[in-house]
Design a protein around this motif. Sequence first.
Motif, short mmCIF file in Angstrom:
data_model
loop_
_atom_site.label_atom_id
_atom_site.label_comp_id
_atom_site.label_asym_id
_atom_site.label_seq_id
_atom_site.Cartn_x
_atom_site.Cartn_y
_atom_site.Cartn_z
N ILE A 175 48.25 38.36 43.38
CA ILE A 175 48.82 37.01 43.29
C ILE A 175 49.68 36.73 44.52
CG2 ILE A 175 50.27 35.43 41.89
CD1 ILE A 175 47.62 36.55 40.52
N LEU A 176 50.48 37.71 44.92
CA LEU A 176 51.33 37.53 46.10
C LEU A 176 50.51 37.31 47.36
CD1 LEU A 176 54.27 40.09 45.70
CD2 LEU A 176 54.33 37.60 45.46
N ALA A 177 49.30 37.91 47.39
CA ALA A 177 48.47 37.79 48.59
C ALA A 177 47.83 36.41 48.71
CB ALA A 177 47.41 38.89 48.59
N GLY A 178 47.89 35.60 47.65
CA GLY A 178 47.45 34.20 47.77
C GLY A 178 46.08 33.91 47.20
N ALA A 179 45.70 32.62 47.31
CA ALA A 179 44.51 32.12 46.61
C ALA A 179 43.22 32.81 47.06
CB ALA A 179 44.40 30.61 46.80
N ASP A 180 43.08 33.10 48.37
CA ASP A 180 41.83 33.74 48.82
C ASP A 180 41.68 35.12 48.20
OD1 ASP A 180 41.24 31.55 50.27
OD2 ASP A 180 41.88 32.38 52.22
N ALA A 181 42.80 35.87 48.16
CA ALA A 181 42.76 37.21 47.56
C ALA A 181 42.44 37.11 46.07
CB ALA A 181 44.10 37.91 47.76
N ILE A 182 42.98 36.09 45.41
CA ILE A 182 42.72 35.91 43.97
C ILE A 182 41.24 35.58 43.76
CG2 ILE A 182 43.32 34.57 41.90
CD1 ILE A 182 46.11 34.09 43.31
N SER A 183 40.71 34.68 44.62
CA SER A 183 39.28 34.34 44.50
C SER A 183 38.41 35.58 44.70
CB SER A 183 38.89 33.28 45.54
OG SER A 183 39.58 32.10 45.29
N SER A 184 38.77 36.41 45.66
CA SER A 184 37.90 37.57 45.91
C SER A 184 38.04 38.59 44.77
CB SER A 184 38.12 38.14 47.31
OG SER A 184 38.96 39.22 47.31
N ARG A 185 39.24 38.66 44.16
CA ARG A 185 39.41 39.53 42.97
C ARG A 185 38.56 38.98 41.81
NH1 ARG A 185 39.72 43.98 40.18
NH2 ARG A 185 41.22 43.99 38.48
N ILE A 186 38.51 37.67 41.66
CA ILE A 186 37.68 37.08 40.61
C ILE A 186 36.21 37.45 40.85
CG2 ILE A 186 36.79 34.87 39.69
CD1 ILE A 186 39.62 33.71 39.98
N ALA A 187 35.77 37.37 42.11
CA ALA A 187 34.37 37.72 42.43
C ALA A 187 34.10 39.18 42.07
CB ALA A 187 34.10 37.47 43.90
N ASP A 188 35.06 40.08 42.38
CA ASP A 188 34.89 41.51 42.05
C ASP A 188 34.81 41.71 40.54
OD1 ASP A 188 35.00 42.04 44.69
OD2 ASP A 188 37.06 42.84 44.69
N LEU A 189 35.69 41.02 39.82
CA LEU A 189 35.69 41.18 38.35
C LEU A 189 34.36 40.71 37.77
CD1 LEU A 189 39.33 39.97 37.58
CD2 LEU A 189 38.43 42.25 37.07
N LYS A 190 33.88 39.57 38.27
CA LYS A 190 32.60 39.05 37.79
C LYS A 190 31.49 40.06 38.06
CE LYS A 190 32.96 34.08 38.66
NZ LYS A 190 32.28 33.00 39.35
N ALA A 191 31.52 40.66 39.27
CA ALA A 191 30.48 41.62 39.64
C ALA A 191 30.50 42.83 38.71
CB ALA A 191 30.67 42.06 41.09
N SER A 192 31.69 43.16 38.17
CA SER A 192 31.75 44.31 37.27
C SER A 192 31.62 43.86 35.81
CB SER A 192 33.06 45.07 37.48
OG SER A 192 34.14 44.25 37.05
N ASN A 193 31.12 42.64 35.64
CA ASN A 193 30.84 42.09 34.30
C ASN A 193 32.09 41.87 33.44
OD1 ASN A 193 28.83 40.95 32.78
ND2 ASN A 193 28.59 42.77 31.48
N THR A 194 33.23 41.71 34.09
CA THR A 194 34.44 41.32 33.36
C THR A 194 34.45 39.80 33.27
OG1 THR A 194 35.62 43.25 34.15
CG2 THR A 194 36.97 41.40 33.41
N LYS A 195 34.62 39.30 32.04
CA LYS A 195 34.45 37.85 31.85
C LYS A 195 35.77 37.10 31.74
CE LYS A 195 29.85 37.80 30.66
NZ LYS A 195 29.08 38.04 31.86
N ILE A 196 36.83 37.84 31.37
CA ILE A 196 38.12 37.18 31.15
C ILE A 196 39.19 38.03 31.82
CG2 ILE A 196 39.82 36.47 29.39
CD1 ILE A 196 37.35 36.37 27.41
N ALA A 197 40.11 37.40 32.55
CA ALA A 197 41.19 38.19 33.17
C ALA A 197 42.55 37.62 32.80
CB ALA A 197 41.04 38.22 34.68
N ILE A 198 43.41 38.52 32.32
CA ILE A 198 44.83 38.19 32.20
C ILE A 198 45.36 38.11 33.63
CG2 ILE A 198 47.07 39.04 31.36
CD1 ILE A 198 45.09 38.38 29.08
#
Length: 420
Positions: A175-198
């Motif tokens: 979160i501290l690293a900003g929106a681009d880092a958050i977007s790339s974390r979302i992409a990683d989570l999706k790739a690992s089939n995680t559908k919901i993130a706290i």
Amino acid sequence: MSILLGCIADDFTGATDLANNLVRNGMRVAQTIGIPQQVLNAELDAVVVALKSRNIEPEAAIAQSLEALEYLLAQGAQQIFFKYCSTFDSTPKGNIGPVTEALMAALGADFTIATPAFPDNGRSVFKGYLFVGDQLLSESGMRDHPLTPMTDANLVRVMQAQCQNQVGLIEYQTILAGADAISSRIADLKASNTKIAIVDAVTNDDLYRIAPALKDLPLITGGSGIAIGLPSNFGLQAHPTSSKLPLASGYRAIVSGSCSQATNLQVECFKSLGGEMYAVNPLELNEKSTEQMLQEILTWAEPRLSHGSVLIYSSASPDQVKEVQSQLGVQAAGNTIENLLGSVAKGLVALGVGQLLVAGGETSGACVKALGIDQMQIGQQIDPGVPWCFAKVQNKPLHLALKSGNFGAADFFTSAFSKL
Ligand code: ADP
């Protein structure tokens, strides 16, 4: 009319809280009580459909939420927000998880976030753990909640227990690293089939950093906090006209059925300022009909209304409430008093009240129902979580503020009117 953001809230005062945060950040918002049967009568950026789905069976909560979704999509909503309590009020059965997954399936969404963080009201999420002020959720008063006791502060675990799909976490460093880092974390989570993130968030700045990364999600879920960053995703900015309501007119009255600490203090404060007040004694319901009590209250109020605001209250101390409950029964006492105060609100409006404060979540529901209101336009904030609202009652204008029990400063019953 085509709206931008469609919101589904799992309770009534929570819906107002969400609408308030959207308005403060530049959206023109209407709140509807359930799914409206009529066309909304204003230029709007967002609609918040208030359900009462927090404590019902998950199947019923899903059905109501899907119906609300269908309505919001028909209004043109480009993104859907599912709002629940900032203390994540739920049980292992739901309803946060099951409703989230049903909305995702209906929208064809392969990912969403869940965060109840609301720093303005002391709710923060760190490493997936929810804090209420300085306490872990599980060590706060919420651990003893009568309907949804929260005994685990780890939201990944709590949410996973309610979901079929994999639940993950977007941690604070990201979160501290900003929106681009958050977007790339979302992409990683999706790739690992995680559908919901706290999602961790401790400050409003965190919420503003997260928001841009949510722009393309069909569904966002959370408390009202995360909503502060959403209007800017649609190119909107805080603007005084978004909270502009028609001019207020008519007499002023307050109806209070809340027995929460903050409300009791507000009643005391109103008294100390010499306000006109009528104490409803629920035990009189043993001898008198609701109709008779209603007439007595309205007869008392009528000559006083032209001199200033009047307060009609059943608010009482915990001991007095226990006494009433032991004589009338817990449920029956609640329902009968709510009914009476709802009729009082209706009677006051018929006597010319055009500015009405209601204290108490359930009491607000009863008053809005008795007044036959099915939609409200949201105006300026009075205190955190409580805005002025505007509705038409039998074609007559009514400004009203609905205050959940523990909200509002001590002088709320007088300061609210001065903010109109
Ligand atoms: P809050 O937001 O403070 O929880 P609510 O309106 O949601 O307030 O709930 C208060 C409940 O207490 C309502 O059901 C109301 O009818 C009931 N109530 C109000 N006054 C009394 C009283 N004097 N004795 C017992 N119950 C009461």
